[in-house]
Write an enzyme that holds these catalytic residues in place. Structure first.
Site, PDB file in Angstrom:
ATOM      1  N   HIS A 287     -50.190 -51.000 -11.296  1.00  0.00           N
ATOM      2  CA  HIS A 287     -49.486 -49.810 -11.472  1.00  0.00           C
ATOM      3  C   HIS A 287     -49.885 -49.248 -12.649  1.00  0.00           C
ATOM      4  O   HIS A 287     -51.302 -48.935 -12.869  1.00  0.00           O
ATOM      5  CB  HIS A 287     -48.072 -49.898 -11.542  1.00  0.00           C
ATOM      6  CG  HIS A 287     -47.087 -48.882 -11.435  1.00  0.00           C
ATOM      7  ND1 HIS A 287     -47.419 -47.275 -11.240  1.00  0.00           N
ATOM      8  CD2 HIS A 287     -45.580 -48.760 -11.803  1.00  0.00           C
ATOM      9  CE1 HIS A 287     -46.652 -46.548 -11.355  1.00  0.00           C
ATOM     10  NE2 HIS A 287     -45.509 -47.409 -11.466  1.00  0.00           N
ATOM     11  N   HIS A 326     -55.092 -45.544  -3.642  1.00  0.00           N
ATOM     12  CA  HIS A 326     -53.549 -45.011  -4.007  1.00  0.00           C
ATOM     13  C   HIS A 326     -52.857 -45.316  -2.851  1.00  0.00           C
ATOM     14  O   HIS A 326     -53.259 -44.970  -1.655  1.00  0.00           O
ATOM     15  CB  HIS A 326     -53.681 -43.591  -4.474  1.00  0.00           C
ATOM     16  CG  HIS A 326     -52.445 -43.394  -5.231  1.00  0.00           C
ATOM     17  ND1 HIS A 326     -51.066 -43.033  -4.442  1.00  0.00           N
ATOM     18  CD2 HIS A 326     -51.799 -43.513  -6.620  1.00  0.00           C
ATOM     19  CE1 HIS A 326     -50.078 -42.616  -5.490  1.00  0.00           C
ATOM     20  NE2 HIS A 326     -50.661 -43.246  -6.547  1.00  0.00           N
ATOM     21  N   ASP A 384     -55.871 -43.360 -13.133  1.00  0.00           N
ATOM     22  CA  ASP A 384     -56.187 -44.242 -14.085  1.00  0.00           C
ATOM     23  C   ASP A 384     -57.653 -44.407 -14.380  1.00  0.00           C
ATOM     24  O   ASP A 384     -58.073 -45.105 -15.319  1.00  0.00           O
ATOM     25  CB  ASP A 384     -55.587 -45.646 -13.690  1.00  0.00           C
ATOM     26  CG  ASP A 384     -54.118 -45.467 -14.066  1.00  0.00           C
ATOM     27  OD1 ASP A 384     -53.713 -44.903 -14.993  1.00  0.00           O
ATOM     28  OD2 ASP A 384     -53.204 -46.031 -13.458  1.00  0.00           O
TER      29      ASP A 384
HETATM   30  N1  CMC Z   1     -60.866 -51.802  -4.668  1.00  0.00           N
HETATM   31  C1  CMC Z   1     -61.453 -52.312  -3.509  1.00  0.00           C
HETATM   32  N2  CMC Z   1     -60.455 -52.054  -2.206  1.00  0.00           N
HETATM   33  C2  CMC Z   1     -59.584 -51.633  -2.275  1.00  0.00           C
HETATM   34  C3  CMC Z   1     -58.922 -51.080  -3.216  1.00  0.00           C
HETATM   35  C4  CMC Z   1     -59.692 -51.210  -4.416  1.00  0.00           C
HETATM   36  N3  CMC Z   1     -59.191 -50.580  -5.830  1.00  0.00           N
HETATM   37  N4  CMC Z   1     -57.715 -50.401  -3.051  1.00  0.00           N
HETATM   38  C5  CMC Z   1     -57.554 -50.754  -1.716  1.00  0.00           C
HETATM   39  N5  CMC Z   1     -58.575 -51.345  -1.403  1.00  0.00           N
HETATM   40  C6  CMC Z   1     -58.980 -51.740   0.161  1.00  0.00           C
HETATM   41  C7  CMC Z   1     -57.925 -53.064   0.261  1.00  0.00           C
HETATM   42  O1  CMC Z   1     -58.620 -54.161   0.223  1.00  0.00           O
HETATM   43  C8  CMC Z   1     -57.826 -52.719   1.990  1.00  0.00           C
HETATM   44  O2  CMC Z   1     -58.949 -53.199   2.689  1.00  0.00           O
HETATM   45  P1  CMC Z   1     -59.037 -53.799   4.118  1.00  0.00           P
HETATM   46  O3  CMC Z   1     -58.282 -52.456   4.971  1.00  0.00           O
HETATM   47  O4  CMC Z   1     -60.127 -54.071   4.361  1.00  0.00           O
HETATM   48  O5  CMC Z   1     -57.966 -54.877   3.966  1.00  0.00           O
HETATM   49  C9  CMC Z   1     -57.620 -51.139   2.110  1.00  0.00           C
HETATM   50  O6  CMC Z   1     -58.524 -50.519   1.055  1.00  0.00           O
HETATM   51  C10 CMC Z   1     -56.285 -50.424   1.886  1.00  0.00           C
HETATM   52  O7  CMC Z   1     -55.569 -50.933   0.588  1.00  0.00           O
HETATM   53  P2  CMC Z   1     -54.127 -51.606   0.523  1.00  0.00           P
HETATM   54  O8  CMC Z   1     -54.393 -52.726  -0.587  1.00  0.00           O
HETATM   55  O9  CMC Z   1     -53.449 -51.832   1.738  1.00  0.00           O
HETATM   56  O10 CMC Z   1     -53.540 -50.289  -0.296  1.00  0.00           O
HETATM   57  P3  CMC Z   1     -52.208 -50.137  -0.976  1.00  0.00           P
HETATM   58  O11 CMC Z   1     -51.565 -48.884  -0.673  1.00  0.00           O
HETATM   59  O12 CMC Z   1     -51.318 -51.432  -0.706  1.00  0.00           O
HETATM   60  O13 CMC Z   1     -52.682 -50.226  -2.498  1.00  0.00           O
HETATM   61  C11 CMC Z   1     -53.242 -49.899  -4.807  1.00  0.00           C
HETATM   62  C12 CMC Z   1     -52.814 -49.033  -3.469  1.00  0.00           C
HETATM   63  C13 CMC Z   1     -53.177 -48.610  -5.681  1.00  0.00           C
HETATM   64  C14 CMC Z   1     -52.226 -50.706  -5.424  1.00  0.00           C
HETATM   65  C15 CMC Z   1     -54.714 -50.276  -4.567  1.00  0.00           C
HETATM   66  O14 CMC Z   1     -55.529 -49.235  -4.081  1.00  0.00           O
HETATM   67  C16 CMC Z   1     -55.294 -50.784  -5.865  1.00  0.00           C
HETATM   68  O15 CMC Z   1     -54.947 -52.088  -6.021  1.00  0.00           O
HETATM   69  N6  CMC Z   1     -55.933 -50.306  -6.806  1.00  0.00           N
HETATM   70  C17 CMC Z   1     -56.540 -50.685  -8.023  1.00  0.00           C
HETATM   71  C18 CMC Z   1     -55.192 -50.644  -9.024  1.00  0.00           C
HETATM   72  C19 CMC Z   1     -54.972 -49.243  -9.591  1.00  0.00           C
HETATM   73  O16 CMC Z   1     -56.074 -48.413  -9.647  1.00  0.00           O
HETATM   74  N7  CMC Z   1     -54.025 -48.738  -9.479  1.00  0.00           N
HETATM   75  C20 CMC Z   1     -53.466 -47.365 -10.155  1.00  0.00           C
HETATM   76  C21 CMC Z   1     -52.805 -46.531  -8.945  1.00  0.00           C
HETATM   77  S1  CMC Z   1     -52.513 -45.014  -9.571  1.00  0.00           S
HETATM   78  C22 CMC Z   1     -51.569 -45.192 -11.063  1.00  0.00           C
HETATM   79  C23 CMC Z   1     -50.019 -45.615 -10.551  1.00  0.00           C
HETATM   80  O17 CMC Z   1     -49.349 -44.993  -9.849  1.00  0.00           O
HETATM   81  O18 CMC Z   1     -49.687 -46.441 -11.117  1.00  0.00           O
END
Ligand code: CMC
Length: 452
Positions: A287, A326, A384
């Site tokens: 987050h 996201h 971010d």
């Molecule tokens: N790098 C590589 N792969 C990713 C990433 C990433 N940053 N984010 C998602 N994926 C992949 C994930 O592995 C999955 O792949 P597969 O379908 O093969 O399993 C697919 O994309 C879908 O991802 P998810 O984990 O199901 O997505 P989510 O909605 O649960 O997670 C998130 C959203 C923001 C937690 C995630 O994208 C992430 O961890 N990003 C990096 C951390 C980040 O930048 N966070 C800040 C968010 S914006 C500011 C805020 O609101 O706090």
């Protein structure tokens, strides 16, 4: 009527497989052959309406299973609108682009909290009240002294925000409109002071008291960076850039920290304790902690040449591309687009142009947006990805990045907390579970096996 029957009745569903209106869904329970027709309201089904689907008279009724709320609306809200596929973000109906261009953070905070733009008089009063409440009780300084020299400032912020509840015990009277109003003003006013004090403690530097002559962002810069000068004068271009960052981070509907504030606030605890829950949630690297993680990642990559191998590691699942992806945006995060425009501006003022990490970030973005792994998963830069580069250019250490996110998000937390309190549908947040553990074990027999 039992509690369960009441909830089902309130859900407004009707039994039987009638033809019904178009705005319904008919579900047949293949365990019993029974069908129910359920109303669709605002594109959603009431989860409790499913409870009438039972496989026997003693059955609790059908539940939904949705860890992480992937497909569950937990409230109605009129504060922030996001269209994740179109990359649209609006607060109270105004686009984030317009707000950043023509408004100030304190005006946006008023808009979030009150629902409408302030008149000139209202804005003047709001700004005056917030300016007059920036000081914190002297005991908070002593409280901070208890932390080790290397304590993470986000941990200190978490502790000091929750400690505010002990200084304002009447804030627990959450039905009192004046207490609510004062909590909103105090939280928005004191958050920069607590954040800057945490920073100064971690640097071993004396605390700088607020300067009421400065605006909200300028005063924060002063409390962070004032040294021996009699009067700190922030560079107006940097104060403006920081104010824009504050607008961009002010609210983002039901994100992890806001959901935490609402869930904890639903217990009717005081607003400072609820806000502390938001700070705790924001701390996490998925987050608000992502901005700090992005800079660490960029530093680790080190140079543009290392970008391809880093991205290979991401695709092999060994790394995560921090600042990308996201839960809601499946398009470019509009906040990232605005921040990106300010990076060059700030670097120019601070003389940081040519920062190699900016080149690494630009190359990472370019390659990722051209790569099937990221495009097929709709992974784009989020807020971010570039914000850390601006903070770094402002001379702010990485450990402070998430603390700075918490300052403006406070107005969003308050707006959402107030909305929750006034929502007649609010009840204490209390999810159900699917129990997967043992049942009815014999303690004596098991203790005997253990020799006790
Ligand atoms: N790098 C590589 N792969 C990713 C990433 C990433 N940053 N984010 C998602 N994926 C992949 C994930 O592995 C999955 O792949 P597969 O379908 O093969 O399993 C697919 O994309 C879908 O991802 P998810 O984990 O199901 O997505 P989510 O909605 O649960 O997670 C998130 C959203 C923001 C937690 C995630 O994208 C992430 O961890 N990003 C990096 C951390 C980040 O930048 N966070 C800040 C968010 S914006 C500011 C805020 O609101 O706090």
């Amino acid at each position: 009527m039992s509690e369960e029957q009441v909830e089902v009745a309130e859900a407004g569903s009707s039994n039987g497989a009638g033809g019904g209106t178009a705005n319904t869904v008919t579900i047949t329970d293949n365990r019993t052959g029974e069908s129910v027709e359920l109303p669709i309201e605002d594109g959603t089904l009431r989860a409790t309406a499913l409870r009438q689907l039972k496989d026997g008279p003693d059955d609790f009724g059908l539940m939904t299973y949705d860890p992480a709320y992937l497909n569950t609306a937990s409230c109605r809200s009129a504060i922030t609108y996001i269209d994740g596929s179109a990359g649209v973000l609006e607060h109270r109906g105004y686009s984030i682009e317009q707000l950043c261009e023509h408004s100030s953070y304190l005006e946006v905070a008023y808009l979030l909290v009150h629902g409408e733009l302030p008149t000139n008089d209202q804005l003047a009063t709001w700004t005056h009240e917030i300016t007059m409440h920036t000081f914190v009780h002297e005991n908070l300084k002593e409280f901070l002294e208890g932390f080790r020299y290397d304590a993470h400032p986000m941990g200190m912020l978490l502790a000091t925000v929750s400690a505010l509840s002990t200084f304002y015990p009447d804030s627990k009277n959450i039905d009192d409109p004046e207490e609510r109003r004062m909590a909103a003003i105090r939280l928005i006013a004191k958050m920069p002071t607590l954040a800057a004090f945490a920073y100064r403690h971690s640097q071993g530097m004396p605390y700088v008291y607020p300067d009421n002559d400065l605006d909200y962002a300028g005063n924060f810069l002063g409390m962070m960076f004032k040294m021996t000068e009699l009067k700190y004068e922030p560079d107006p271009r940097l104060a403006k850039a920081l104010d824009t960052l504050f607008i961009l981070h002010a609210d983002h509907e039901q994100n992890c920290s806001t959901a935490a504030v609402r869930a904890v606030g639903s217990s009717q605890v005081d607003p400072y304790s609820a806000a502390a829950a938001g700070v705790a949630a924001l701390y996490g690297p998925l987050h608000g902690g992502a901005n700090e993680a992005v800079l660490r990642m960029l530093a680790r990559i080190g140079s543009v040449d290392n970008v391809p191998s880093f991205l290979d590691g991401v695709k092999d699942g060994k790394e995560k591309l921090m600042g990308f992806g996201h839960r809601v945006y499946k398009n470019y995060d509009p906040r990232a687009r605005i921040i990106k425009k300010h990076v060059d501006e700030v670097l120019e003022v601070t003389g940081g142009a040519g920062n190699p990490l900016l080149d690494v970030a630009t190359e990472l973005e370019k390659r990722a947006l051209d790569d099937e792994y990221f495009t097929s998963r709709k992974l784009y830069p989020n807020v971010d990805f570039y914000s850390g580069l601006i903070y770094e250019a402002l001379g702010i250490p990485r450990a402070m990045f998430t603390v700075i996110f918490a300052i403006p998000r406070t107005s969003g937390w308050i707006a959402q907390w107030l909305e929750m309190l006034d929502d007649p549908e609010t009840k204490i947040a209390r999810p159900r579970q699917i129990y997967t553990g043992h049942r009815q074990r014999d303690l004596q027999a098991d203790l005997a096996v253990l020799g006790r």
